[in-house]
Scaffold this active site. Structure first.
Site, PDB file in Angstrom:
ATOM      1  N   LYS A   1      39.042  68.873 -33.414  1.00  0.00           N
ATOM      2  CA  LYS A   1      38.890  67.367 -33.658  1.00  0.00           C
ATOM      3  C   LYS A   1      37.966  66.909 -32.649  1.00  0.00           C
ATOM      4  O   LYS A   1      38.013  67.191 -31.449  1.00  0.00           O
ATOM      5  CB  LYS A   1      40.562  66.900 -33.482  1.00  0.00           C
ATOM      6  CG  LYS A   1      40.660  65.359 -34.273  1.00  0.00           C
ATOM      7  CD  LYS A   1      40.649  65.969 -35.724  1.00  0.00           C
ATOM      8  CE  LYS A   1      40.890  64.364 -36.483  1.00  0.00           C
ATOM      9  NZ  LYS A   1      41.368  64.645 -37.800  1.00  0.00           N
TER      10      LYS A   1
ATOM     11  N   ASP B   1      36.640  61.043 -40.114  1.00  0.00           N
ATOM     12  CA  ASP B   1      37.982  60.607 -39.956  1.00  0.00           C
ATOM     13  C   ASP B   1      38.176  59.072 -39.841  1.00  0.00           C
ATOM     14  O   ASP B   1      37.211  58.276 -40.224  1.00  0.00           O
ATOM     15  CB  ASP B   1      38.621  61.383 -38.855  1.00  0.00           C
ATOM     16  CG  ASP B   1      40.357  61.277 -38.683  1.00  0.00           C
ATOM     17  OD1 ASP B   1      40.808  62.173 -39.588  1.00  0.00           O
ATOM     18  OD2 ASP B   1      40.707  60.632 -37.920  1.00  0.00           O
TER      19      ASP B   1
HETATM   20  P1  NAD Z   1      39.801  54.576 -42.415  1.00  0.00           P
HETATM   21  O1  NAD Z   1      39.359  54.190 -41.045  1.00  0.00           O
HETATM   22  O2  NAD Z   1      38.987  54.672 -43.552  1.00  0.00           O
HETATM   23  O3  NAD Z   1      41.275  53.663 -42.696  1.00  0.00           O
HETATM   24  C1  NAD Z   1      42.112  53.555 -41.949  1.00  0.00           C
HETATM   25  C2  NAD Z   1      42.985  52.619 -42.401  1.00  0.00           C
HETATM   26  O4  NAD Z   1      44.050  51.932 -41.896  1.00  0.00           O
HETATM   27  C3  NAD Z   1      42.316  50.992 -42.521  1.00  0.00           C
HETATM   28  O5  NAD Z   1      42.736  50.319 -43.683  1.00  0.00           O
HETATM   29  C4  NAD Z   1      42.758  50.259 -41.472  1.00  0.00           C
HETATM   30  O6  NAD Z   1      42.723  48.836 -41.519  1.00  0.00           O
HETATM   31  C5  NAD Z   1      44.139  50.775 -41.443  1.00  0.00           C
HETATM   32  N1  NAD Z   1      44.905  50.390 -40.075  1.00  0.00           N
HETATM   33  C6  NAD Z   1      44.180  50.640 -38.873  1.00  0.00           C
HETATM   34  N2  NAD Z   1      45.263  50.254 -37.783  1.00  0.00           N
HETATM   35  C7  NAD Z   1      46.562  49.921 -38.641  1.00  0.00           C
HETATM   36  C8  NAD Z   1      47.843  49.433 -38.490  1.00  0.00           C
HETATM   37  N3  NAD Z   1      47.876  49.296 -36.950  1.00  0.00           N
HETATM   38  N4  NAD Z   1      48.443  49.005 -39.246  1.00  0.00           N
HETATM   39  C9  NAD Z   1      48.227  49.396 -40.518  1.00  0.00           C
HETATM   40  N5  NAD Z   1      47.176  49.634 -41.077  1.00  0.00           N
HETATM   41  C10 NAD Z   1      46.231  49.942 -39.922  1.00  0.00           C
HETATM   42  O7  NAD Z   1      40.499  56.056 -41.750  1.00  0.00           O
HETATM   43  P2  NAD Z   1      40.877  57.309 -42.908  1.00  0.00           P
HETATM   44  O8  NAD Z   1      39.781  58.141 -42.934  1.00  0.00           O
HETATM   45  O9  NAD Z   1      41.655  56.582 -44.345  1.00  0.00           O
HETATM   46  O10 NAD Z   1      42.322  57.997 -42.313  1.00  0.00           O
HETATM   47  C11 NAD Z   1      43.548  57.611 -42.337  1.00  0.00           C
HETATM   48  C12 NAD Z   1      44.392  58.619 -41.709  1.00  0.00           C
HETATM   49  O11 NAD Z   1      44.524  59.749 -42.518  1.00  0.00           O
HETATM   50  C13 NAD Z   1      44.168  59.108 -40.445  1.00  0.00           C
HETATM   51  O12 NAD Z   1      45.343  59.378 -39.848  1.00  0.00           O
HETATM   52  C14 NAD Z   1      43.385  60.200 -40.390  1.00  0.00           C
HETATM   53  O13 NAD Z   1      43.463  61.138 -39.606  1.00  0.00           O
HETATM   54  C15 NAD Z   1      44.027  60.968 -41.909  1.00  0.00           C
HETATM   55  N6  NAD Z   1      43.089  61.867 -42.384  1.00  0.00           N
HETATM   56  C16 NAD Z   1      41.851  61.462 -43.088  1.00  0.00           C
HETATM   57  C17 NAD Z   1      40.990  62.278 -43.858  1.00  0.00           C
HETATM   58  C18 NAD Z   1      39.899  61.818 -44.336  1.00  0.00           C
HETATM   59  O14 NAD Z   1      39.157  62.637 -45.037  1.00  0.00           O
HETATM   60  N7  NAD Z   1      39.101  60.621 -44.112  1.00  0.00           N
HETATM   61  C19 NAD Z   1      41.659  63.656 -44.050  1.00  0.00           C
HETATM   62  C20 NAD Z   1      42.906  63.824 -43.127  1.00  0.00           C
HETATM   63  C21 NAD Z   1      43.572  63.092 -42.755  1.00  0.00           C
END
Ligand code: NAD
Length: 429
Positions: free
Chosen positions: A118, A158
């Site tokens: 990561k 991510d």
């Molecule tokens: P992103 O940055 O695209 O979206 C994050 C979302 O969370 C946004 O809508 C943001 O406004 C919201 N957010 C931020 N702080 C917040 C808070 N305090 N309360 C509520 N909402 C809040 O990120 P993503 O890629 O969608 O990733 C989200 C999660 O999924 C992370 O934990 C990431 O590690 C996990 N994840 C992502 C992927 C991927 O392919 N992108 C894969 C596996 C896991």
């Protein structure tokens, strides 16, 4: 505690829940269940490589700022390191280390020949211009040039990063080594070797897992009431696919607040609204505003935390009304909250299973790139569905067979496969 070997570099308040301590606790529980050899547990509890680099960046106003960029490589017993790159103000070395460890178990659970890694930079990307973000990403990549590569460590998007950052990383790496190397990252644009279906993959995987879990509970996805925290890459894709499959997405939120609609939100219209309003969903249509805290405790069938870690804690676990929680984010339910939820019979679908769709299609992207043969989206989605459903069934079987909760079942499968490989390979020298 196993995690004491990792330096504590962050300010820690009494309320701070250390993600690395939590990750180690899950590993210890799996090791105990598997009666793992102590030496193997000791090896698996430490990241193999921890890199922190300085990233000097010239801001648009001429000022120079130096940022810290991390990359943690946990374990490459099964194959090259693989893991996302996170841009978020809360990024710390211990968080990145925990997420790297999670990736190791996730890949093993899904049967993908990768190890866990990561990366992350503690910035709020919204406070930087596109030009500044490009300079930060390129310098970060350049500093890591010896530590990444298609056979070594393959970053992906991510939180706070997307295909755009992956294209900058791929280009920087390629320019530095003197030829195009698409396989150095996944989640990149299709024009430079990205896979069809990658953008929606994590959300699609969540949808498959939720569908299977509802079916096991004797309920259809059609009409199921779903609340989703986070409307970014993962949350918005899951919302759209669940909506298309007939579920009612009754609430969603972002960092700046949420919205609720008893009859279900019009997700395609909401996506278009967010795209026009710098990702904000506040003020959409006739929906009622709702806080992030209230969203989590709404009466619903499925709650999908798809934003940050530690959102469901001992403080709110007993107020959760959902029957199923699908961890689309990494680590949204704390260890203590998880125990409280399990005791109440809430089905918690653990992150290493529920959000594995992204790494599955990253793997499919890498396979397509290595073979120079690219598939249509239907094939990618079918392969994804098959791997996700297979892993779900294996976790269910393991849980039943060992009479253990789903998270422990998923960990015993992931940790067990890595431990087996480590035992078979032996310890060098
Ligand atoms: P992103 O940055 O695209 O979206 C994050 C979302 O969370 C946004 O809508 C943001 O406004 C919201 N957010 C931020 N702080 C917040 C808070 N305090 N309360 C509520 N909402 C809040 O990120 P993503 O890629 O969608 O990733 C989200 C999660 O999924 C992370 O934990 C990431 O590690 C996990 N994840 C992502 C992927 C991927 O392919 N992108 C894969 C596996 C896991």
């Amino acid at each position: 505690m196993l995690s004491s070997s990792l330096p504590r570099l962050e300010q820690e308040s009494p309320a701070y829940i250390c993600p690395y301590d939590q990750a180690c606790s899950y590993l210890e529980a799996a090791a105990k269940e598997l009666q793992l050899d102590e030496g193997i547990l000791e090896v698996l509890s430490h990241p193999r490589k921890v890199v922190t680099v300085s990233i000097p960046v010239k801001r648009d106003n001429g000022q120079v700022q130096v940022l810290a960029g991390h990359r943690v490589q946990h374990c490459d017993i099964l194959g090259p390191y693989k893991g996302g790159t996170r841009y978020h103000p809360a990024v710390t070395l211990r968080e990145v280390s925990a997420l790297a460890m999670l990736m190791t178990w996730k890949c093993a659970l899904l049967g993908i020949p990768y190890g866990g890694a990561k990366g992350g930079i503690a910035i709020d990307p919204k406070l930087y211009s596109v030009g500044e973000l490009e300079r930060i990403t390129r310098r970060y990549t350049s500093e890591l040039i010896k530590d990444i590569g298609p056979a070594v460590d393959i970053p992906a998007p991510d939180m706070g990063t997307s295909a755009r950052e992956m294209a900058w990383m791929m280009d920087t790496y390629s320019v530095n080594v003197g030829h195009a190397v698409p396989g150095v990252v996944t989640g990149k644009p299709i024009s430079i070797g990205g896979s069809r279906g990658r953008e929606m993959a994590t959300g699609r995987g969540v949808m498959f897992i939720v569908r299977e879990a509802l079916t096991d509970k004797g309920q259809s996805l059609v009409g199921a009431r779903i609340a989703i925290q986070g409307f970014g890459n993962v949350g918005s894709a899951a919302a759209l696919l669940l909506h298309e499959a007939g579920a009612k997405v009754i609430a969603v939120s972002t960092g700046s607040g949420g919205i609720f609609c008893e009859d279900g939100l019009d997700i395609p219209a909401l996506k278009a609204y967010a795209a026009e309003n710098r990702k904000s969903i506040v003020g959409f249509g006739q929906a009622t505003p709702i806080s992030n805290a209230d969203l989590l405790t709404l009466p619903c069938d499925v709650l999908i935390p798809a934003a940050l870690e530690n959102q469901i804690t001992e403080d709110n676990a007993n107020q959760i009304q959902a029957k199923i929680i699908a961890e689309a984010a990494n680590g949204p339910v704390t260890l203590v909250a998880n125990q409280a939820l399990e005791a109440r019979g809430v089905m918690v679908l653990p992150d290493i299973l529920a959000n594995a769709g992204g790494v599955v299609v990253s793997y499919l992207e890498w396979v397509q790139g290595l073979s120079y043969v690219f598939w249509d989206e239907e094939r990618v989605n079918k392969e994804l569905e098959q791997l996700m459903v297979q892993a779900y069934r294996q976790v269910m079987q393991q849980s039943l067979h060992r009479q253990i909760p789903l998270r422990l079942a998923a960990y015993t499968l992931g940790v067990g496969r890595v431990a087996q490989a480590l035992g078979d390979r032996g310890l060098y020298p």
